[in-house]
Design an enzyme around this catalytic site. Structure first.
Site, PDB file in Angstrom:
ATOM      1  CE  LYS A 195      -4.094  -2.046   2.195  1.00 24.95           C
ATOM      2  NZ  LYS A 195      -3.592  -3.426   2.210  1.00 24.95           N
TER       3      LYS A 195
ATOM      4  CD  GLU B  25      -5.445   5.422   5.143  1.00 25.97           C
ATOM      5  OE1 GLU B  25      -4.527   5.503   4.305  1.00 25.97           O
ATOM      6  OE2 GLU B  25      -6.517   4.845   4.909  1.00 25.97           O
TER       7      GLU B  25
ATOM      8  CG  HIS C 201     -12.790  -4.074   7.890  1.00 26.43           C
ATOM      9  ND1 HIS C 201     -13.089  -2.726   7.865  1.00 26.43           N
ATOM     10  CD2 HIS C 201     -12.437  -4.349   9.180  1.00 26.43           C
ATOM     11  CE1 HIS C 201     -12.905  -2.206   9.067  1.00 26.43           C
ATOM     12  NE2 HIS C 201     -12.524  -3.171   9.876  1.00 26.43           N
TER      13      HIS C 201
ATOM     14  NE  ARG D 162      -7.618 -10.247  -5.633  1.00 20.45           N
ATOM     15  CZ  ARG D 162      -8.803  -9.808  -5.235  1.00 20.45           C
ATOM     16  NH1 ARG D 162      -9.841  -9.895  -6.053  1.00 20.45           N
ATOM     17  NH2 ARG D 162      -8.980  -9.296  -4.027  1.00 20.45           N
TER      18      ARG D 162
END
Length: 484
Positions: free
Chosen positions: A115, A199, A234, A291
């Site tokens: 990330k 973040e 999630h 993908r």
């Protein structure tokens, strides 16, 4: 390309095989001992057992899979999703063996799989990012200063991996140290990498992703968005296309941003760029999945395209003939992931034998599955039985069709998320389009679903009783007529 090995199982293996066979391409299946009688094994032209049930001893054995591909004369490997699909080392090994990897190159997989590296890669394209760090952080005092600077709440996320693992929301400074330690420990356990970054936590987000397709000739298209905000732990459960909140202008801006993300890593093939959309409709780059996505069918239904066919054509070196301005959205599509999970027990896995398994059929209904009646749902893999996908002329029509399809889906032997899907489709927050990724937290409870199921059973019993009494009345009338 005359033969493809499908390095996966279940519904996605069958999905790839259907398109390959339609294109005149032979297929090779690999399977674990637990999947010996699975439909994807029977559907393939050739099939080979590669190990015991655990994934680490079968579907994750890249060298063994490549060996089978070479032995059978397959020219390419399609990884599906999950397992080895986002493994840069596997993609590189496939290429080094002289085979074609039906997906992006290993460098793109590596960059977007990290990330922080992904954030650095897209910075040159002025793509909106959630405020936070672009390097791993481990020093607690530094983390305190960063969190104070961007403001609470903050989100601690594993630098590698996804699926909600290594992710913690911190609402106040006093919680920071404990949550950091938990996130690092979970990330290390799940991905072998304890790196995390911090973040700003977007408090009322929607999860919007853009499907992209890129060829080796420099052409990159976006195929519009998917709304994936209905999640548990999630992870997505209900997806739709298009989103009910994107304007044409916002859709265009997000689409162009997604194309730039693909360009930033020299992407080839099908990929998905994920964004968070806040309450003011500001969007932020989240990550890229390198993908085919589980929810790709909703994009296929609104565009009329076969994404697996496009993947194969791009892998063969063909140029995309589609033009961005020619692509149009047709109607609305919804997908429900039908998991063998019990929504009344916090979505705990429900394994067992499928004593009854009869998917619905009809106009605008598509079921992608990898199970059949009588099969055992194994404990070794993701518990998704199928994907139930519907298409309608607009969003209300698609929602109605989904509810009808759910009602016609007969499953016994295991609990499923079908009742939860119906709960979502009739909830005012969903039908109005006013929902976020916190839908389950804010609107769902097992008790409410159980009450709904009891009310439905009571209504059904009363309807059946009424029909039975009417039947008796008619018999009585007819008998009196006969005697007269």
């Amino acid at each position: 390309m005359q033969k493809i090995l499908v390095a996966n199982r279940g519904e996605i293996a069958l999905r790839v095989m259907r398109t390959a066979h339609r294109m005149g391409i032979s297929t090779v299946a690999v399977y674990s001992e637990a999947d010996r009688d699975a439909p994807h094994v029977r559907a393939a032209d050739q099939a080979f057992c590669i190990g015991p049930p655990p994934s680490a001893e079968s579907y994750l054995l890249g060298d063994r899979i490549i060996e089978v591909a070479l032995d059978t004369g397959a020219e390419a490997i399609h990884p599906g999703y999950g397992f080895l699909s986002e493994n840069a080392g596997f993609a590189r090994a496939v290429a080094e063996a002289g085979l074609i990897f039906i997906g992006p190159g290993p460098d793109a997989i590596h960059t977007m799989g990290d990330k922080l590296a992904a954030k650095r890669a897209v910075q040159a394209y002025d793509i909106p990012l959630v405020p936070g760090t672009d390097e791993p952080v481990t020093d607690l005092q530094q983390i305190r200063e960063i969190a104070a600077g961007i403001g609470y709440p903050v989100l601690i996320k594993a630098a590698a991996g996804g699926g909600g693992k290594g992710m913690r929301v911190v609402d106040r400074e006093g919680e920071l140290e404990g949550q950091i330690q938990r996130a690092m420990s979970e990330a290390k356990s799940a991905f072998g990498d304890g790196s995390v970054f911090i973040e700003k936590y977007v408090t009322a987000p929607r999860h919007i992703e853009i499907q992209v397709m890129a060829d080796t000739h420099g052409n990159i298209l976006h195929l519009f968005e998917r709304e994936c905000s209905i999640q548990r732990r999630h992870q997505k459960v209900v997806e739709e296309a298009p989103s009910s909140v994107l304007t044409p202008e916002l859709r265009d801006r997000m689409g162009r941003a997604a194309v730039d993300v693909a360009r930033a890593c020299n992407y080839v093939g099908a990929g998905t760029v994920e964004f968070l959309l806040d309450a003011d409709h500001h969007f932020y780059f989240l990550e890229m999945n390198t993908r085919l996505q589980v929810e790709h069918p909703v994009t296929e239904l609104i565009t009329g395209l076969d994404l697996v066919e496009l993947q194969i054509r791009v892998a063969r070196g063909e140029e995309l003939t589609l033009k961005q301005e020619a692509l149009k959205i047709n109607g609305h599509a919804l997908e429900l992931r039908v998991y063998a999970e019990d929504p009344l027990q916090d979505f705990m896995p429900s394994v067992g034998r499928l004593e009854l398994y009869r998917p619905p059929a009809g106009e605008g209904i598509r079921v992608d599955d990898g199970f059949a009646e009588g099969m055992q749902v194994p404990i070794f893999y993701d518990p998704m039985l199928s994907k139930l996908i519907v298409h309608g002329e607009d969003r209300p029509a698609a929602i109605r069709r989904m509810r009808e399809a759910i009602a016609g889906y007969q499953v016994a032997g295991v609990a499923t998320t079908l009742p939860f899907g119906d709960f979502v489709c009739r909830h005012p927050a969903f039908t109005s389009g006013s929902f976020t990724t916190h839908f389950v937290r804010d609107h769902y409870s097992p008790e409410e679903l159980e009450n709904d199921l009891e009310r439905e059973a009571s209504v059904a019993a009363r309807v059946a009783l009424h029909a039975y009494l009417n039947h008796l009345d008619k018999l009585s009338i007819n008998k009196g007529t006969d005697e007269g």
